[in-house]
Design a protein around this motif. Structure first.
Motif, short mmCIF file in Angstrom:
data_model
loop_
_atom_site.label_atom_id
_atom_site.label_comp_id
_atom_site.label_asym_id
_atom_site.label_seq_id
_atom_site.Cartn_x
_atom_site.Cartn_y
_atom_site.Cartn_z
N ASP A 1 0.82 -1.21 0.00
CA ASP A 1 0.00 0.00 0.00
C ASP A 1 0.86 1.27 0.00
O ASP A 1 0.53 2.26 0.66
N GLY A 2 1.97 1.22 -0.73
CA GLY A 2 2.80 2.40 -0.87
C GLY A 2 3.75 2.67 0.28
O GLY A 2 4.45 3.69 0.29
N SER A 3 3.79 1.80 1.28
CA SER A 3 4.68 2.01 2.42
C SER A 3 6.13 1.77 2.01
O SER A 3 6.42 1.13 1.00
N ASN A 4 7.07 2.28 2.80
CA ASN A 4 8.49 2.15 2.50
C ASN A 4 9.16 1.31 3.58
O ASN A 4 9.70 1.83 4.55
N THR A 5 9.10 -0.02 3.42
CA THR A 5 9.60 -0.95 4.43
C THR A 5 10.99 -1.45 4.01
O THR A 5 11.14 -2.54 3.46
N LYS A 6 12.01 -0.66 4.29
CA LYS A 6 13.36 -0.98 3.84
C LYS A 6 13.91 -2.23 4.51
O LYS A 6 14.57 -3.05 3.87
N GLY A 7 13.64 -2.38 5.81
CA GLY A 7 14.13 -3.56 6.51
C GLY A 7 13.54 -4.84 5.96
O GLY A 7 14.24 -5.84 5.76
N ARG A 8 12.25 -4.83 5.69
CA ARG A 8 11.60 -6.01 5.12
C ARG A 8 12.08 -6.27 3.70
O ARG A 8 12.15 -7.43 3.26
N ARG A 9 12.41 -5.22 3.00
CA ARG A 9 12.92 -5.36 1.63
C ARG A 9 14.25 -6.12 1.64
O ARG A 9 14.48 -7.00 0.81
N PHE A 10 15.12 -5.78 2.58
CA PHE A 10 16.39 -6.49 2.72
C PHE A 10 16.16 -7.93 3.18
O PHE A 10 16.78 -8.87 2.66
N LEU A 11 15.26 -8.12 4.13
CA LEU A 11 14.99 -9.46 4.67
C LEU A 11 14.42 -10.38 3.60
O LEU A 11 14.79 -11.56 3.53
N ALA A 12 13.54 -9.86 2.75
CA ALA A 12 12.96 -10.68 1.68
C ALA A 12 14.03 -11.18 0.72
O ALA A 12 14.02 -12.34 0.30
N GLY A 13 14.99 -10.31 0.39
CA GLY A 13 16.09 -10.73 -0.48
C GLY A 13 16.97 -11.78 0.16
O GLY A 13 17.37 -12.76 -0.48
N SER A 14 17.28 -11.60 1.44
CA SER A 14 18.12 -12.57 2.15
C SER A 14 17.44 -13.94 2.24
O SER A 14 18.07 -14.98 2.00
N LEU A 15 16.16 -13.95 2.57
CA LEU A 15 15.43 -15.22 2.67
C LEU A 15 15.31 -15.89 1.32
O LEU A 15 15.35 -17.13 1.22
N ALA A 16 15.17 -15.12 0.26
CA ALA A 16 15.13 -15.70 -1.08
C ALA A 16 16.45 -16.38 -1.42
O ALA A 16 16.48 -17.48 -1.99
N GLY A 17 17.56 -15.73 -1.06
CA GLY A 17 18.87 -16.33 -1.30
C GLY A 17 19.09 -17.60 -0.51
O GLY A 17 19.62 -18.59 -1.03
N ILE A 18 18.69 -17.59 0.76
CA ILE A 18 18.82 -18.79 1.59
C ILE A 18 17.99 -19.93 1.03
O ILE A 18 18.43 -21.09 0.96
N THR A 19 16.77 -19.63 0.61
CA THR A 19 15.88 -20.66 0.06
C THR A 19 16.48 -21.32 -1.17
O THR A 19 16.54 -22.55 -1.26
N SER A 20 16.92 -20.52 -2.11
CA SER A 20 17.46 -21.07 -3.36
C SER A 20 18.79 -21.77 -3.14
O SER A 20 19.05 -22.84 -3.72
#
Length: 376
Positions: free
Chosen positions: A172-191
């Motif tokens: 909804d247009g929010s700026n969640t920088k911490g979650r943005r970094f966390l999503a990338g890290s978790l994607a890397g761990i998963t793959s």
């Protein structure tokens, strides 16, 4: 006289109402005498029987609405996952194929502590490989790379989309920088967790030649399983996971943040391949720099048994870190070959991100056209 006009009045009301809903009813309506029309205009309300008749006309003249089963939410989610998998696989394959010779050169310098890295030395290595084994030797191990990178990139990009949804990143247009970094890290761990043995096999093939090393990907797994045991297939896994957290997190965070700022500045989110390529290159440089020391550690641990130039052993992460620091120092040890990574890393990540966005946009548009097309 009023009784004579009552029935024609009903017919006229039905026909005039139906004419607004269907051209067929309108064209088939006959013109009534003027006295009948005058009588019709004098009535401002419809009788109950007239309302029922009008409703019947509406039902008869309203076209049936068909629901396309492909437009259901579940089908849309499946389509999104499939599109992400295909786009990620294609992006990863293209990026790694382009920089394969540079990647092989980097790995060979990473695993050796007896040869300092320089651009001249790397060019000499490429020339010697070409002279002794031919041009295709520059892509030696690329089959293992493709076997790894296709599922790895497909899973990584798809996992990133899913983690963004789960963590409500920038919702909804929010700026969640911490979650943005966390999503990338978790994607890397998963793959990385799902494809790690292929990464080890690719490293083994990259540092050996076809005469004294492994001839095929299958032979890599067979020899490791028989001679070193199945646990070896995951040697260096934790160093890889610790390295992929800053690498994938920084890469996705940098790329998504730059895109967000750019779209807000230009006021449009239309895909631009050159812009994506530039942002991906910046993301790759940042990610490689943040995780490079752990990349050195995992390569030393992965190739310990096949690195004949050195009899060193690297059994654990801490022992490997201590040994590299003690014998080679920070600059020549932990960041050995980083300048090569600053060339190949931005190229690979730039191609990967821009290709993913381009193919995803194209497949999404194609899916929408197919879903919105006429049913057969």
């Amino acid at each position: 006289m009023s009784r004579l006009l009552e029935k024609p009045n009903i017919a006229m009301s039905i026909k005039s109402t139906g004419s607004q809903l269907s051209s067929t009813v309108a064209t088939s309506a006959t013109t009534l005498p003027s006295d009948v029309e005058d009588a019709d205009t004098s009535r401002t309300q419809l009788a109950p029987s007239e309302i029922s008749a009008v409703a019947a006309v509406k039902v008869a003249t309203t076209p049936a609405i068909t629901v396309n089963p492909s437009a259901t939410p579940m089908r849309q989610k499946i389509d999104q996952v499939v599109i992400s998998l295909i786009s990620g696989a294609a992006a990863g394959a293209l990026a790694k194929t382009v920089i394969a010779p540079l990647d092989r050169t980097k790995i060979n310098f990473q695993i050796r502590n007896d040869i300092p890295f320089s651009f001249r030395a790397s060019l000499r290595y490429l020339q010697n490989t070409y002279a002794n084994e031919g041009v295709l030797a520059l892509w030696r191990g690329n089959s293992a790379t493709m076997a790894r990178i296709v599922p790895y990139a497909a899973i990584q990009f798809t996992a990133h989309e899913q983690w963004r949804r789960i963590l409500h990143v920038d919702k909804d247009g929010s700026n969640t920088k911490g979650r943005r970094f966390l999503a990338g890290s978790l994607a890397g761990i998963t793959s990385q967790s799902l494809t790690y043995p292929l990464d080890l096999a690719r490293a083994r093939m990259a540092v050996t030649d076809r005469y004294t090393g492994y001839r095929t990907l299958r032979q890599v797994f067979t020899k490791i399983w028989v001679e070193e045991g199945p646990r070896t297939l995951f040697r260096g896994y934790w160093a890889t996971v610790l390295g992929v957290i800053p690498y994938a997190g920084t890469s996705f965070f940098t790329y998504e943040t730059l895109k967000r700022e750019y779209y807000e500045m230009v006021g449009s989110n239309k895909h631009n391949t050159l812009v994506s390529l530039a942002f991906g290159a910046a993301a790759g440089a940042a990610g490689q720099t943040a995780s490079y020391p752990l990349d050195i550690v995992r390569r030393r641990m992965q190739t310990m048994r096949v690195n004949t130039a050195s009899g060193d052993r690297y059994p654990t992460i801490l022992e490997t870190l201590a040994k590299i620091y003690r014998e080679e120092g920070i600059k020549n040890g932990f960041y050995k070959g980083l300048s090569m990574n600053w060339i190949k890393g931005p190229i690979a990540v730039g191609i990967s991100f821009s290709t993913y966005d381009m193919i995803k946009a194209w497949l999404t548009e194609l899916s929408h056209l197919k879903r919105g097309g006429p049913e057969k």
